[in-house]
Design an enzyme around this catalytic site. Structure first.
Site, PDB file in Angstrom:
ATOM      1  N   GLY B 462      30.395  18.151  57.211  1.00 20.90           N
ATOM      2  CA  GLY B 462      29.100  18.156  57.877  1.00 20.90           C
ATOM      3  C   GLY B 462      27.999  18.667  56.979  1.00 20.90           C
ATOM      4  O   GLY B 462      26.816  18.662  57.345  1.00 20.90           O
ATOM      5  N   GLY B 504      32.559  23.257  46.596  1.00 22.95           N
ATOM      6  CA  GLY B 504      32.878  21.844  46.741  1.00 22.95           C
ATOM      7  C   GLY B 504      32.046  20.967  45.826  1.00 22.95           C
ATOM      8  O   GLY B 504      32.576  20.293  44.938  1.00 22.95           O
ATOM      9  N   GLN B 595      21.815  23.694  55.014  1.00 28.07           N
ATOM     10  CA  GLN B 595      22.843  24.691  54.722  1.00 28.07           C
ATOM     11  C   GLN B 595      22.262  26.096  54.766  1.00 28.07           C
ATOM     12  O   GLN B 595      22.852  27.006  55.343  1.00 28.07           O
ATOM     13  CB  GLN B 595      23.457  24.436  53.342  1.00 28.07           C
ATOM     14  CG  GLN B 595      24.414  23.266  53.339  1.00 28.07           C
ATOM     15  CD  GLN B 595      25.559  23.485  54.300  1.00 28.07           C
ATOM     16  OE1 GLN B 595      26.310  24.442  54.187  1.00 28.07           O
ATOM     17  NE2 GLN B 595      25.685  22.620  55.271  1.00 28.07           N
ATOM     18  N   GLY B 659      26.676  26.761  44.437  1.00 33.75           N
ATOM     19  CA  GLY B 659      27.024  26.476  45.834  1.00 33.75           C
ATOM     20  C   GLY B 659      26.009  27.077  46.780  1.00 33.75           C
ATOM     21  O   GLY B 659      25.461  28.154  46.550  1.00 33.75           O
ATOM     22  N   GLU B 662      27.280  29.031  51.695  1.00 33.41           N
ATOM     23  CA  GLU B 662      27.582  30.324  52.303  1.00 33.41           C
ATOM     24  C   GLU B 662      26.497  31.377  52.130  1.00 33.41           C
ATOM     25  O   GLU B 662      26.355  32.271  52.952  1.00 33.41           O
ATOM     26  CB  GLU B 662      28.930  30.828  51.749  1.00 33.41           C
ATOM     27  CG  GLU B 662      30.045  29.914  52.227  1.00 33.41           C
ATOM     28  CD  GLU B 662      31.382  30.149  51.565  1.00 33.41           C
ATOM     29  OE1 GLU B 662      32.140  30.978  52.077  1.00 33.41           O
ATOM     30  OE2 GLU B 662      31.668  29.492  50.538  1.00 33.41           O
TER      31      GLU B 662
END
Ligand SMILES: Cc1cc2nc3c(=O)[nH]c(=O)nc-3n(C[C@H](O)[C@H](O)[C@H](O)COP(=O)(O)OP(=O)(O)OC[C@H]3O[C@@H](n4cnc5c(N)ncnc54)[C@H](O)[C@@H]3O)c2cc1C
Ligand code: SF4
Lengths: 332, 699
Positions: B462, B504, B595, B659, B662
């Protein structure tokens, strides 16, 4: 869930007859009952859908009361001009509850009869006197942060979760019931009962009783009323504590005086809690924050909080004072 | 080969699978129904510790449609599992309430569920212990903590430095257990063929899950295929196999028919992981100007009796601030509780709540502005390793955030700003997250029509990974994104690392770029003409990543919050939240913003609402549904903004990206708690900030 039979009666009498089956239940919007069926908490063998027969209109009666059909959807109730104009606290209470989607489904009768959100009640792997009489009440020594501080018993400390019912209790609404022995009327808050030794019984209804309508009395002061709900998140959460209040103030030379008032609390008891001690203390007295605090104290003197919900007492006090003070400000 | 004018990376390419998702064409795991499939209804233990004596299935088996009941006495045997959580139905032991003890298989989900309700399971219960306390006698020092970090770490002489420090903050913070709650609950469809096992699973890592399942069923990995084309969120909870996957495969094997298993929201609170609760003591010793002399950060956390999951809570403290003396450590206690697992920014999220709250307390104690305090303690090199940072732009984030938020001239006095009955305040906190990469492989095929197919067992949970990889591949191939098709979410594709650890895109992107470059070279050798059968190139980044230069690679950010607290009720609502991040090159500004915003929203939810309540008497997480476990609703999230500073870091990967999945949640809760302190003068050190934690102390 347990398989069940679904019936859709043609009128109220047929509904009452169908509900004579031993394990029948009325189905309103299903937003509470169906959840409880999935959890295994409710296991009816027959569902009698009353959304088409329990009355879906809101109308003014000749005496000026407003009659709300029991199958009126919560969203329609909250949006109705008569309700918004004459009983704003009721419209506010309904809108403060659940979500838009749920309010579109939920009915007035279903809302009044929704069951407690006590976490143990909803978990069939645990004891609970309300679900399984005599099995015990783990909430008392366990998690009871959201449970009752007033009127609870050794057997049960659950709260009634409805917002709408709190406003109706403050208004003194009258619930009309069609039963096997003919029609009856139960004035709120007298529909619901305190848990005592029988927490399995939420209300004074008898098996098979069908709620057909709720009458809202003529109450001019309710036109300037307010519902204030304290909740953990800004929407879609049950009340931690709530208050429904209406106030009629005389602005005399000696300062504002309370001529009449209505006050009810939510989230504090097994019933929507009409604060009669506070009302008595308020009537005829000064409309000041000190007097409001004294009245709140008079009501809450009876509170018996548990360790995890003692905060509800000062919270309810603050809420009463602030809501009444807000109504005075709005009235001058 | 065509060349495009503008690079695709950095552009706001709409999600390549957006239309499929909004039209329902995108199929999620449970939407696959093999012919003859049965439905599984798992049965969970109703004791927190003990043994299953007997399962009486008589009544359940009499129900219409019921085909089988599987429990430890009749379940197929598995090979010994590394992760004891996965030894499903292999023994009578019950290690936590809610553990799977049986499964009912029936022709329809309703029949299966009703029969599961009627299954009689007899137990011998033993007394349980489910309460995390810092002084628990069974606290121990795990050999290491997650992600391979040292359990304890010490520099200099922190005790002496604390004793000598003119200003000391010594405070204990707690964070509750929290559950991931992705929108799509976990689901598995398992089917055995002559060739092996096929799973449609809602997983963050098809390659890893394949290895796990192959080992459990004693098969070579090639005989297991895991398909996860679309996944509705995971937040770490789908990063590793949980018992339901094994249960579905085991049940399918037992009955010789495909099995569909959808984990219910309620079951997720026991079997699919959660963030461990923590108790954290932070001590800061500083000069009067706020310069740190010593940091001591100790974390106490829990795991289950069957698996050691040691959250790396104090690890970020090792690299955040310059302090000559430092000690960080972790202690763990094994309780009769469900096994914790990864939840968005494990380690950083609870750890930075404590550290960044303590920094705010230090700012107040020193009378130094909290933005300035952080700037003053900015290290030149990584305090943990001594290595240079590949890039570190925390200060730029703080400065840019302060500017955008209107921080200048902020009155530091707590509890003095009133708007009617509301108390208003602002707070700041820093964010950080490591920029990892893990080996992956990819292949890319050029077709004679000028289109390209990129294959990699990556997963889009997602986040927009499919879209980002399309952009990355397009640029590496020198073509337009419209000519690139991604095949992901299938373990038969080239092996790829899990969608986790915010690595990822960096990991998969590296493999994709290498494969694309190899293909471009190959095409050059063919003078740009693609043979009729197409042309394929492959890449594996194992060597590249193992050989990469040793540097400290981390993303940073700064978050600013404004809150209003009702002086009568203690209700806290966030008015504004701003996050400024430095995370390398942003590949797609639209999906990246999502995100960051998603992470910050989850951080807001953590600050004010989220708490899994452990029921001491029964030993389970009591509030196991979304009516009881509160997540932020729309009305709680009025104004959340995320932006980023330009960061050019050549030491990361071919894309220059860090990334971003998070970091958005890291620091949010501290920024909000700090704002609550500024608003009210009340320091809430125990999350969530519920009204009763404020009510009695409000001015
Ligand atoms: C997630 C969630 C959040 C919620 N939040 C709130 C909230 O904040 N505040 C709030 O007040 N409520 C809240 N609710 C509860 C919601 O208001 C109730 O579920 C709803 O009002 C029930 O109405 P219904 O018509 O769907 O009742 P049903 O579920 O159909 O029935 C409920 C009960 O009423 C009985 N019944 C229905 N009609 C009749 C009748 N005519 N005569 C006799 N008995 C009848 C049924 O047999 C059943 O026992 C929430 C619900 C959910 C699921
Ligand atoms: S408080 Fe009432 S509803 Fe809750 S567990 Fe006790 S008996 Fe059951």
């Amino acid at each position: 869930m347990r398989p069940f039979t679904y019936v859709r009666p043609g009128d109220a009498a047929e509904a009452v007859a169908a509900a004579a089956a031993p394990d029948a239940a009325y189905l309103g919007g299903g937003t509470n009952l169906v959840d409880l069926m999935r959890l295994g908490v409710a296991t009816p063998g027959t569902l009698v859908d009353v959304t088409r027969v329990a009355g879906d209109e809101i109308e003014e009666l000749p005496g000026g009361e407003v009659r709300v059909g029991a199958a009126v959807r919560n969203a329609d109730l909250a949006g109705h001009p008569l309700i918004r104009r004459r009983y704003p606290m009721l419209a506010q209470a309904v809108v403060a509850g659940a979500s838009g989607q749920i309010r579109n489904m939920a009915t007035v009768a279903g809302n009044l009869l929704q069951r407690t959100r006590c976490p143990y009640f909803q978990d069939v792997t645990k004891p609970c006197n309300k679900r399984n009489p005599g099995s015990g009440c783990p909430a008392r020594d366990g998690e009871h942060r959201d449970l009752a501080v007033l009127g609870h018993s050794a057997a049960c400390v659950a709260t009634h979760p409805s917002d709408m019912a709190v406003a109706m209790a403050a208004l003194g609404a009258v619930v009309h019931v069609a039963g096997a022995d003919g029609p009856r009327a139960l004035p709120l808050p007298g529909l619901h009962r305190l848990p005592g030794d029988h927490p399995e019984r939420d209300t004074l209804l008898r098996p098979g009783d069908l709620i057909t309508a709720v009458d809202l009395p003529v109450l001019p002061m309710a036109a300037r009323s307010r519902y204030r709900k304290v909740r953990d998140r800004a929407s879609f959460a049950f009340a931690v504590v709530s208050v429904a209040a209406a106030l009629e103030v005389d602005h005399g030379s000696g300062g504002p005086v309370v001529r009449d008032c209505r006050l009810a609390l939510g989230g504090v008891a097994h019933t929507p809690w009409r604060a009669e001690a506070a009302e008595t203390a308020l009537r005829g007295g000064p409309a000041t924050e000190e007097a409001f605090a004294r009245a709140a104290g008079a009501e809450l003197a009876a509170a018996r909080p548990l360790p995890g919900n003692a905060f509800k007492v000062p919270l309810a006090r603050n809420l009463i004072v602030r809501t009444l003070a807000g109504l005075v400000e709005g009235s001058s | 080969m065509t060349t495009t004018a503008a690079p695709a990376v950095g552009s706001a390419l709409p999600r390549v699978d957006g239309l499929d998702k909004v039209t329902g064409r995108a199929r999620y795991a449970f939407e696959h129904t093999p012919r003859d499939a049965l439905y599984a209804a798992p049965v969970q233990a109703t004791i927190a510790r003990g043994e299953v004596d007997r399962v009486d299935a008589t009544e359940a088996l009499r129900r219409p449609g019921v085909v089988a009941v599987v429990w430890h006495a009749n379940a197929p045997r598995l090979a010994p599992a590394d992760d004891a959580e996965l030894a499903v139905l292999q023994s009578p032991r019950v290690a936590y309430r809610g553990q799977y003890v049986a499964v009912v298989l029936a022709e329809t989900p309703h029949e299966a569920r009703e029969a599961a309700r009627l299954l009689h399971v007899e137990y011998t219960a033993e007394p349980h212990d489910v309460e995390l306390r810092a002084d628990h006698p069974k606290m121990y020092r795990p050999a290491q903590v997650n992600a391979g970090y040292a359990t304890d770490e010490e520099h200099g002489d922190p005790d002496a430095a604390l004793a000598a420090a003119p200003v000391v903050v010594d405070a204990t913070y707690t964070t509750p257990a929290e559950h991931n709650n992705p929108m799509e609950p976990h689901a598995t469809v398992a089917e055995w063929h002559s060739g092996g096992l096929v799973l449609h699973d809602s997983t963050q890592g098809a390659s890893a899950l394949r290895r796990t399942l192959a080992a459990l069923f004693g098969m070579p990995p090639e005989q297991v295929r895991v398909i996860a084309r679309h996944v509705g969120g995971g937040f770490g909870s789908k990063g590793r196999a949980h018992p339901h996957v094994v249960l579905a495969a085991l049940a399918a094997k037992q009955v010789g028919r495909p099995v569909k298993l959808a984990v219910t929201r309620q079951q997720m609170f026991a079997v699919t992981g959660y963030r461990t609760p923590t108790v954290q003591r932070v001590r800061l010793g500083a000069e009067p100007d706020g310069r740190l002399a010593a940091i001591v950060h100790e974390a106490f956390e829990q795991s289950s009796t069957i698996a050691e999951f040691a959250e790396q809570t104090t690890v970020p403290t090792r690299m955040m601030y310059a302090a000559p003396h430092r000690r960080t450590c972790h202690r763990l206690v094994r309780l009769d509780v469900p096994t914790p697992s990864w939840m968005r920014a494990p380690g950083e999220t609870p750890g930075m709540f404590a550290l960044e709250s303590a920094m705010d307390e230090l700012a107040a104690a020193c009378g130094v502005d909290p933005v300035e305090l952080r700037v003053r303690n900015e290290p030149a090199t990584d305090p943990a390793t001594g290595l240079p940072f590949s890039s570190r732009n925390l200060v730029a984030c703080l400065r840019e955030g302060a500017r955008r938020f209107g921080w200048a001239g902020r009155d530091p006095r707590p509890g003095v700003r009133r708007e009617g009955r509301l108390l208003v305040g602002t707070g700041v906190a820093a964010s950080t997250y490591p920029a990892y990469r893990a080996p992956s492989a990819a292949s890319v095929t050029a077709g004679p029509d000028g289109d390209f197919v990129v294959r990699i067992a990556a997963t889009d949970i997602g986040t927009g990974a499919r879209t980002a990889l399309t952009q990355i591949a397009a640029d590496a191939l020198g073509t337009a994104p419209g000519r690139v098709r991604l095949e992901i979410g299938d373990s038969d594709l080239p092996r790829a690392t899990v969608a986790g650890g915010s690595m990822g895109t960096a990991s998969w992107g590296t493999a994709v770029v290498r494969a694309c470059h190899a293909l471009v070279a190959e095409l050059d050798r063919h003078a740009g003409r693609v043979p009729a059968g197409g042309l394929t190139a492959e890449a594996d980044t194992g060597e590249e990543i193992r050989g990469q230069e040793k540097l400290a690679r981390h993303a940073f950010g700064a978050q600013f919050a404004e809150v209003a607290v009702d002086a009568d009720t203690g209700e806290t609502r966030v008015r504004r939240l701003l996050g400024v991040f430095a995370a390398g090159r942003i590949i797609n500004p639209v999906t990246a913003r999502s995100q960051f915003l998603g992470g910050m929203t989850m951080g807001l939810s953590m600050a004010l609402l989220e708490e899994s309540v452990m029921d001491r008497e029964f030993g389970d997480y009591l509030n196991h549904d979304l009516a009881q476990y509160h997540l932020a609703a729309h009305a709680d999230v009025p104004d959340v903004q995320a932006c980023w500073v330009a960061e050019d870091d050549p030491h990361l990967n071919p894309m220059g990206s860090k990334g971003i999945g998070e970091i958005g949640i890291v620091g949010t809760a501290a920024a909000i708690a700090n704002a609550v302190h500024h608003a009210t003068g009340v320091r809430v050190r125990d999350l969530p900030i519920r009204l009763e934690r404020l009510l009695e102390h409000l001015p």
